[in-house]
Design a protein around this motif. Structure first.
Motif, PDB file in Angstrom:
ATOM      1  N   LEU A  73     -31.622 -25.239  -3.261  1.00 18.62           N
ATOM      2  CA  LEU A  73     -31.973 -24.687  -4.692  1.00 18.62           C
ATOM      3  C   LEU A  73     -30.676 -24.309  -5.224  1.00 18.62           C
ATOM      4  CD1 LEU A  73     -35.044 -22.551  -3.883  1.00 18.62           C
ATOM      5  CD2 LEU A  73     -34.918 -24.736  -5.435  1.00 18.62           C
ATOM      6  N   GLY A  74     -29.894 -23.700  -4.487  1.00 20.30           N
ATOM      7  CA  GLY A  74     -28.325 -23.220  -4.910  1.00 20.30           C
ATOM      8  C   GLY A  74     -27.626 -24.377  -5.432  1.00 20.30           C
ATOM      9  N   ALA A  75     -27.737 -25.648  -4.785  1.00 24.00           N
ATOM     10  CA  ALA A  75     -27.140 -26.814  -5.150  1.00 24.00           C
ATOM     11  C   ALA A  75     -27.764 -27.221  -6.422  1.00 24.00           C
ATOM     12  CB  ALA A  75     -27.302 -27.912  -4.035  1.00 24.00           C
ATOM     13  N   LEU A  76     -28.959 -27.187  -6.715  1.00 28.72           N
ATOM     14  CA  LEU A  76     -29.407 -27.617  -7.759  1.00 28.72           C
ATOM     15  C   LEU A  76     -28.927 -26.728  -9.033  1.00 28.72           C
ATOM     16  CD1 LEU A  76     -31.578 -29.424  -9.248  1.00 28.72           C
ATOM     17  CD2 LEU A  76     -33.288 -27.641  -8.997  1.00 28.72           C
ATOM     18  N   VAL A  77     -29.086 -25.360  -8.834  1.00 28.78           N
ATOM     19  CA  VAL A  77     -28.580 -24.476  -9.977  1.00 28.78           C
ATOM     20  C   VAL A  77     -27.155 -24.735 -10.049  1.00 28.78           C
ATOM     21  CG1 VAL A  77     -28.086 -22.047 -10.405  1.00 28.78           C
ATOM     22  CG2 VAL A  77     -30.221 -22.927  -9.309  1.00 28.78           C
ATOM     23  N   MET A  78     -26.340 -25.031  -9.208  1.00 28.00           N
ATOM     24  CA  MET A  78     -24.943 -25.530  -9.322  1.00 28.00           C
ATOM     25  C   MET A  78     -24.582 -26.799 -10.260  1.00 28.00           C
ATOM     26  SD  MET A  78     -22.475 -23.661  -8.251  1.00 28.00           S
ATOM     27  CE  MET A  78     -21.083 -24.876  -8.519  1.00 28.00           C
ATOM     28  N   ILE A  79     -25.456 -27.748  -9.850  1.00 31.15           N
ATOM     29  CA  ILE A  79     -25.683 -29.005 -10.983  1.00 31.15           C
ATOM     30  C   ILE A  79     -26.104 -28.747 -12.103  1.00 31.15           C
ATOM     31  CG2 ILE A  79     -26.778 -31.099 -11.086  1.00 31.15           C
ATOM     32  CD1 ILE A  79     -26.596 -31.224  -8.031  1.00 31.15           C
ATOM     33  N   ILE A  80     -27.031 -27.833 -12.342  1.00 33.76           N
ATOM     34  CA  ILE A  80     -27.502 -27.600 -13.631  1.00 33.76           C
ATOM     35  C   ILE A  80     -26.401 -26.715 -14.538  1.00 33.76           C
ATOM     36  CG2 ILE A  80     -29.116 -25.920 -14.887  1.00 33.76           C
ATOM     37  CD1 ILE A  80     -31.029 -26.643 -12.801  1.00 33.76           C
ATOM     38  N   MET A  81     -25.728 -25.803 -13.697  1.00 37.43           N
ATOM     39  CA  MET A  81     -24.356 -25.039 -14.481  1.00 37.43           C
ATOM     40  C   MET A  81     -23.359 -26.057 -14.961  1.00 37.43           C
ATOM     41  SD  MET A  81     -24.401 -21.332 -12.739  1.00 37.43           S
ATOM     42  CE  MET A  81     -24.035 -21.888 -11.105  1.00 37.43           C
ATOM     43  N   VAL A  82     -22.901 -26.977 -14.025  1.00 39.22           N
ATOM     44  CA  VAL A  82     -21.716 -27.991 -14.297  1.00 39.22           C
ATOM     45  C   VAL A  82     -22.300 -28.804 -15.549  1.00 39.22           C
ATOM     46  CG1 VAL A  82     -20.859 -29.930 -13.481  1.00 39.22           C
ATOM     47  CG2 VAL A  82     -20.743 -27.775 -12.048  1.00 39.22           C
ATOM     48  N   GLY A 118     -22.276 -30.181 -21.067  1.00 40.07           N
ATOM     49  CA  GLY A 118     -22.716 -29.944 -22.612  1.00 40.07           C
ATOM     50  C   GLY A 118     -22.273 -29.367 -23.465  1.00 40.07           C
ATOM     51  N   LEU A 119     -21.665 -28.078 -23.021  1.00 44.56           N
ATOM     52  CA  LEU A 119     -21.261 -27.241 -23.846  1.00 44.56           C
ATOM     53  C   LEU A 119     -19.727 -27.678 -24.586  1.00 44.56           C
ATOM     54  CD1 LEU A 119     -21.329 -23.466 -22.693  1.00 44.56           C
ATOM     55  CD2 LEU A 119     -22.131 -24.486 -24.615  1.00 44.56           C
ATOM     56  N   LEU A 154     -28.122 -23.072 -27.796  1.00 44.19           N
ATOM     57  CA  LEU A 154     -29.231 -23.337 -26.884  1.00 44.19           C
ATOM     58  C   LEU A 154     -28.572 -23.576 -25.404  1.00 44.19           C
ATOM     59  CD1 LEU A 154     -32.190 -23.596 -26.649  1.00 44.19           C
ATOM     60  CD2 LEU A 154     -32.103 -26.028 -26.668  1.00 44.19           C
ATOM     61  N   ILE A 155     -27.459 -24.379 -25.264  1.00 47.18           N
ATOM     62  CA  ILE A 155     -26.884 -24.755 -24.135  1.00 47.18           C
ATOM     63  C   ILE A 155     -26.246 -23.471 -23.508  1.00 47.18           C
ATOM     64  CG2 ILE A 155     -25.173 -25.852 -22.843  1.00 47.18           C
ATOM     65  CD1 ILE A 155     -26.090 -28.404 -24.809  1.00 47.18           C
ATOM     66  N   ALA A 156     -25.551 -22.635 -24.387  1.00 49.85           N
ATOM     67  CA  ALA A 156     -24.843 -21.453 -24.074  1.00 49.85           C
ATOM     68  C   ALA A 156     -25.756 -20.582 -23.262  1.00 49.85           C
ATOM     69  CB  ALA A 156     -24.023 -20.982 -25.272  1.00 49.85           C
ATOM     70  N   ASN A 157     -26.878 -20.290 -24.492  1.00 44.93           N
ATOM     71  CA  ASN A 157     -27.840 -19.231 -23.930  1.00 44.93           C
ATOM     72  C   ASN A 157     -28.446 -19.476 -22.733  1.00 44.93           C
ATOM     73  OD1 ASN A 157     -27.334 -17.472 -26.038  1.00 44.93           O
ATOM     74  ND2 ASN A 157     -28.733 -18.562 -27.449  1.00 44.93           N
ATOM     75  N   PHE A 158     -29.072 -20.719 -22.580  1.00 47.72           N
ATOM     76  CA  PHE A 158     -29.466 -21.251 -21.219  1.00 47.72           C
ATOM     77  C   PHE A 158     -28.346 -21.187 -20.107  1.00 47.72           C
ATOM     78  CE2 PHE A 158     -30.375 -24.714 -18.021  1.00 47.72           C
ATOM     79  CZ  PHE A 158     -31.904 -24.398 -17.793  1.00 47.72           C
ATOM     80  N   LEU A 159     -27.181 -21.249 -20.118  1.00 43.78           N
ATOM     81  CA  LEU A 159     -26.360 -21.233 -19.139  1.00 43.78           C
ATOM     82  C   LEU A 159     -25.998 -19.875 -18.714  1.00 43.78           C
ATOM     83  CD1 LEU A 159     -24.066 -22.355 -17.211  1.00 43.78           C
ATOM     84  CD2 LEU A 159     -22.550 -22.240 -19.177  1.00 43.78           C
ATOM     85  N   GLY A 202     -28.366 -17.425 -18.800  1.00 43.70           N
ATOM     86  CA  GLY A 202     -29.531 -16.970 -18.113  1.00 43.70           C
ATOM     87  C   GLY A 202     -29.343 -17.696 -16.620  1.00 43.70           C
ATOM     88  N   VAL A 203     -28.920 -18.728 -16.411  1.00 44.20           N
ATOM     89  CA  VAL A 203     -28.764 -19.568 -15.122  1.00 44.20           C
ATOM     90  C   VAL A 203     -27.865 -18.988 -14.456  1.00 44.20           C
ATOM     91  CG1 VAL A 203     -28.392 -21.755 -13.889  1.00 44.20           C
ATOM     92  CG2 VAL A 203     -29.883 -21.944 -16.128  1.00 44.20           C
ATOM     93  N   VAL A 204     -26.471 -18.444 -15.143  1.00 42.69           N
ATOM     94  CA  VAL A 204     -25.672 -17.861 -14.216  1.00 42.69           C
ATOM     95  C   VAL A 204     -26.206 -16.477 -13.867  1.00 42.69           C
ATOM     96  CG1 VAL A 204     -23.515 -16.620 -14.638  1.00 42.69           C
ATOM     97  CG2 VAL A 204     -23.871 -18.868 -15.218  1.00 42.69           C
ATOM     98  N   GLY A 205     -26.921 -15.646 -14.513  1.00 47.23           N
ATOM     99  CA  GLY A 205     -27.306 -14.559 -14.114  1.00 47.23           C
ATOM    100  C   GLY A 205     -28.486 -14.525 -13.057  1.00 47.23           C
ATOM    101  N   LEU A 206     -29.306 -15.639 -12.870  1.00 43.26           N
ATOM    102  CA  LEU A 206     -30.326 -16.022 -12.011  1.00 43.26           C
ATOM    103  C   LEU A 206     -29.479 -16.407 -10.759  1.00 43.26           C
ATOM    104  CD1 LEU A 206     -33.183 -16.386 -11.024  1.00 43.26           C
ATOM    105  CD2 LEU A 206     -32.861 -18.889 -11.859  1.00 43.26           C
ATOM    106  N   HIS A 207     -28.372 -16.934 -10.944  1.00 46.85           N
ATOM    107  CA  HIS A 207     -27.644 -17.571  -9.609  1.00 46.85           C
ATOM    108  C   HIS A 207     -27.065 -16.313  -8.963  1.00 46.85           C
ATOM    109  CE1 HIS A 207     -25.226 -20.338  -7.506  1.00 46.85           C
ATOM    110  NE2 HIS A 207     -24.278 -19.918  -7.639  1.00 46.85           N
ATOM    111  N   VAL A 208     -26.382 -15.585  -9.936  1.00 39.36           N
ATOM    112  CA  VAL A 208     -25.589 -14.149  -9.137  1.00 39.36           C
ATOM    113  C   VAL A 208     -26.466 -13.412  -8.529  1.00 39.36           C
ATOM    114  CG1 VAL A 208     -24.428 -12.109  -9.836  1.00 39.36           C
ATOM    115  CG2 VAL A 208     -23.764 -14.540 -10.793  1.00 39.36           C
ATOM    116  N   THR A 209     -27.963 -13.009  -9.304  1.00 41.48           N
ATOM    117  CA  THR A 209     -28.840 -12.190  -8.635  1.00 41.48           C
ATOM    118  C   THR A 209     -29.460 -12.858  -7.307  1.00 41.48           C
ATOM    119  OG1 THR A 209     -29.467 -11.611 -10.960  1.00 41.48           O
ATOM    120  CG2 THR A 209     -31.115 -11.329  -9.053  1.00 41.48           C
ATOM    121  N   ALA A 210     -29.736 -14.143  -7.261  1.00 38.49           N
ATOM    122  CA  ALA A 210     -30.096 -14.677  -6.197  1.00 38.49           C
ATOM    123  C   ALA A 210     -29.131 -14.731  -5.104  1.00 38.49           C
ATOM    124  CB  ALA A 210     -30.346 -16.217  -6.512  1.00 38.49           C
TER     125      ALA A 210
END
Length: 120
Positions: free
Chosen positions: A41-50, A55-56, A80-85, A87-95
């Motif tokens: 799951l951490g790897a998936l989130v990393m790929i999403i962030m990259v 995209g940005l 949209l990409i910036a806001n999504f990113l 959120g994902v960074v916040g989720l990643h750090v929290t996790a």
């Protein structure tokens, strides 16, 4: 993802469907699997962030071209990409903080240094 320590490389942690299903099943059972490198799951989130960062960069570049300069649509996509990113960074750090406590590991330090140290 292409250079660095073994566990930081994409080839080591690419999250296959089977790995993701196993990880989710384990979490739903209330168990925490310890991984030397990234969890699936951490790897998936990393790929999403990259992907989001790429995209940005692409949409930011396109906004400076003659074709998309001043394009409301491209600005919306960029935003949209910036806001999504964010959120994902916040989720990643929290996790990372939560799982670090459950695994008894400082995952934030491991993200910065590339070395994961398990506490006794």
């Amino acid at each position: 993802g292409f250079i660095g320590t073994t566990y930081a490389r994409f080839s080591n942690f690419w999250p296959t469907r089977r790995k993701l299903e196993d990880e989710v099943q384990t979490l739903l059972q209330g168990e925490i699997k310890t991984h030397i490198g990234h969890s699936p799951l951490g790897a998936l989130v990393m790929i999403i962030m990259v992907t989001c960062v790429a995209g940005l960069g692409l949409t930011g570049y396109l906004l400076e071209t003659d074709y998309f300069f001043g394009s409301d649509f491209m600005e919306e996509v960029h935003e949209l990409i910036a806001n999504f990113l964010m959120g994902v960074v916040g989720l990643h750090v929290t996790a990372a903080i939560l799982l670090g406590r459950l695994e008894n590991t400082n995952l934030i330090a491991a993200m910065v240094t590339g070395v994961k140290k398990f506490k006794p």
